[in-house]
Motif scaffolding. Structure first.
Motif, short mmCIF file in Angstrom:
data_model
loop_
_atom_site.label_atom_id
_atom_site.label_comp_id
_atom_site.label_asym_id
_atom_site.label_seq_id
_atom_site.Cartn_x
_atom_site.Cartn_y
_atom_site.Cartn_z
N LYS A 180 -1.50 10.77 7.28
CA LYS A 180 -2.59 10.72 8.27
C LYS A 180 -3.71 11.68 7.90
O LYS A 180 -4.88 11.42 8.20
N ILE B 82 3.16 -2.86 -4.22
CA ILE B 82 4.23 -3.85 -4.07
C ILE B 82 4.76 -3.71 -2.64
O ILE B 82 5.38 -2.71 -2.29
N GLY B 83 4.49 -4.73 -1.81
CA GLY B 83 4.92 -4.70 -0.40
C GLY B 83 3.75 -4.51 0.54
O GLY B 83 3.08 -3.48 0.51
N GLY C 203 3.67 -3.93 3.67
CA GLY C 203 4.14 -3.33 4.92
C GLY C 203 3.24 -2.17 5.31
O GLY C 203 2.10 -2.06 4.83
N VAL D 17 0.90 -7.12 -3.76
CA VAL D 17 1.82 -8.22 -4.04
C VAL D 17 2.89 -8.21 -2.95
O VAL D 17 3.56 -7.19 -2.75
N LYS E 155 6.54 -12.21 -6.18
CA LYS E 155 7.43 -11.07 -6.42
C LYS E 155 7.15 -10.43 -7.78
O LYS E 155 6.70 -11.11 -8.71
N LEU F 109 10.98 4.76 12.61
CA LEU F 109 9.78 5.41 13.12
C LEU F 109 10.11 6.79 13.64
O LEU F 109 11.18 7.00 14.23
N VAL G 55 -0.25 1.00 12.83
CA VAL G 55 -0.64 1.09 11.43
C VAL G 55 -2.00 1.80 11.45
O VAL G 55 -2.96 1.32 12.05
#
Ligand code: FAD
Ligand code: NAI
Length: 468
Positions: free
Chosen positions: A52, A181-182, A184, A204, A238, A322, A353
């Motif tokens: 943050k 990669i990811g 999220g 990706v 992937k 979390l 997010v």
């Protein structure tokens, strides 16, 4: 003679340290065991807090480049002093971890520095860096050892070129190209940091969407916003290998469903494909503490494992990984051990997010409601129709509220917008009290605020929003 405690907690992340403070407040004699040099776990040292600090600094850098002129502020093109930005991040971490040290002293919590191993129920051995072992006798034990980054088979993390979030928080220069990669939370937050500072970011993602688990409509619109910020997405794809070269990295990718492989070159690859529970060296197998197939410690609804006197909380057990979920479980288990009715409402755990705009969510998504066969109504209110948002050049995004069709009870709220992570708590409190959309719609909101959009969405579930 070993010292005896009421409670010994292994790990001082948000689960462990919060549990320790509450247990001490409730009158227990508490010990904590921590193997890292500073307290606070992943969250304070290499997670929430440092990310943050960089997200805030990089957002201002970006605004100075792009929004200032429109607001009538002429400062020229800002220049980046990356080491000063990193120093701000390090100072923020030090100040927060130092705060935990203070809390431990204030609450008379005994801290043991070293790696903890459960020798038996009621007994923890702590091995210090100096090789010495201390034994602690304790009535109860809470495992709060958290999680570590998941890795991809055949891809070796060096934390310099092929990094996890830990390496991505301390790159010594802005990469020209960053492959994430990811898609999220980590990928999009840390991707945002480096994109704002000048990197070309390619993400990706194995699935055909970003942010799995978030409301799909929100995720789709948010992906478009990130696209406008320069993110390139390769969904349904992937990574099958990474080759190190003198020039950087050659990354082999394939369609997730199988098909022809192609190669991308990049300077840095960030592996952000999730996190896995961490129990290494704890001695769980020897004492028979049950873990599930994913390595998570199995507990009952009171955080108790199958071994008497041993409990577990936070990332090391099931549920969202979390910090605030870990904290709430820490309080709940301390209360349970004190004979109170500790409890966590898993239906109302917000997720945020911290990008720009932020994405925040609480409760059910539309996909959840459809899957559960619940009849619902939905209303959306865009920030383009909010006066404060216009004044702040923050009109991107919207508030979406989902409520039970028959009872009007709010079941979910999803916000994309500046400050969404603060606004979401109004819906969380409402849901904690089983409130209806009408309750929210009838609550007077200060003008001009971004939060008026939350009320307007609630109005939209009744007789109609006023400003659209
Ligand atoms: P942890 O914080 O992982 O702490 C576990 C502690 O146990 C560590 O200090 C470790 O050293 C110690 N330990 C482990 N084994 C032993 C042992 N045998 N002996 C002694 N000590 C031991 N969550 C949010 O809610 N908001 C965010 O913004 C957010 N941002 C994140 C950003 C990043 C980059 C990452 C990686 C994570 C982020 N998270 C965020 C997730 C959050 O950090 C975790 O959910 C949270 O830290 C879990 O808390 P915990 O107490 O379960 O474990
Ligand atoms: P994540 O679970 O949020 O996302 C991982 C992504 O990687 C998913 O989209 C998944 O489909 C994808 N993926 C998995 N395997 C893949 C592969 N082989 N190739 C391509 N894509 C693949 O995990 P992330 O981002 O690593 O974060 C870990 C945890 O940390 C999360 O559970 C999150 O809750 C927590 N966290 C929370 C933050 C917040 O609250 N703001 C910030 C950062 C982390």
């Amino acid at each position: 003679m070993a010292e005896t405690f009421d409670l010994t907690i292994i790990g001082t992340g948000p689960g462990g340290y919060v549990c320790a403070v509450r247990a001490a407040q409730l009158g227990m004699k508490v010990a904590v065991v921590e193997k890292w040099p500073s307290f606070g776990g992943t969250c304070l040292n290499i997670g929430c807090i440092p990310s943050k600090a960089l997200l805030h600094a990089s957002e201002l850098f970006e605004e100075a480049s792009h929004s200032f002129p429109q607001l009538g502020i002429e400062v020229g093109a800002p220049t980046l002093n990356l080491s000063a930005m990193m120093a701000h991040k390090d100072d923020t971490v030090a100040s927060n971890t130092g705060g935990i040290e203070y809390l431990f002293k204030k609450n008379k919590i005994t801290a043991f520095k070293g790696t903890g191993r459960i020798v038996a129920a009621g007994k923890v051995a702590v091995s210090g860096d100096d090789g010495a072992t201390t034994e602690i006798e304790t009535k109860n034990i809470v495992i709060a050892t958290g999680s570590v980054s998941a890795t991809l088979p055949g891809i070796e993390i060096d934390e310099e070129k092929i990094v996890t979030s830990t390496g991505a928080l301390k790159l010594d220069k802005v990469p020209e190209n960053l492959l994430v990669i990811g898609a999220g939370v980590i990928g999009l937050e840390l991707g945002s940091v480096w994109a704002r500072l000048g990197a070309k970011v390619t993400v990706v993602e194995f699935l055909d969407r970003i942010l799995p688990g978030m409301d799909l409509d929100v995720a789709k619109q948010f992906q478009r916003m990130l696209g406008k910020q320069g993110f390139e997405f390769k969904l349904g794809t992937k990574v099958t290998g990474i080759e190190k070269t003198d020039a950087g990295l050659n990354v082999t990718i394939e369609p997730a469903a199988g098909g022809e492989a192609t190669t991308l070159s990049t300077d840095i690859a960030l592996v952000a494909i999730g996190r896995v529970p961490f129990t290494e060296g704890l001695g769980l197998e020897e004492i028979g503490v049950e873990c599930d197939k994913r390595g998570r410690v199995v507990t009952d609804a009171h955080y108790k494992t199958n071994v008497e006197g041993i409990y577990a909380i936070g990332d090391v057990i099931a549920g969202p990984m979390l910090a605030h979920k870990a904290e709430d479980e820490g309080i709940a288990v301390a209360e349970i051990l004190a004979g109170q009715a500790g409890h966590v409402n898993y239906g109302v755990i917000p997720g945020v997010v911290y990008t720009n705009p932020e994405v925040a969510s609480v409760g059910k998504t539309e996909e959840d409601l459809k899957a559960e066969g619940i009849e619902y109504k939905a209303a959306k209110f865009p920030f383009t129709a909010n006066g404060r948002a216009k004044a702040m050049l923050a009109t991107q995004g919207f508030v979406k509220i989902l409520a039970d069709k028959a009872t009007d009870r709010v079941l979910g709220c999803h916000i994309v917008g500046k400050g969404a992570g603060e606004m979401i708590h109004e819906a969380a409190v409402l849901m904690e009290f089983s409130g209806s959309a009408e309750d929210l719609a009838r609550t007077c909101h200060a003008h001009p605020t971004m939060s008026e959009a939350v009320r307007e969405a609630a109005l939209g579930l009744g007789d109609g929003s006023i400003h659209i």
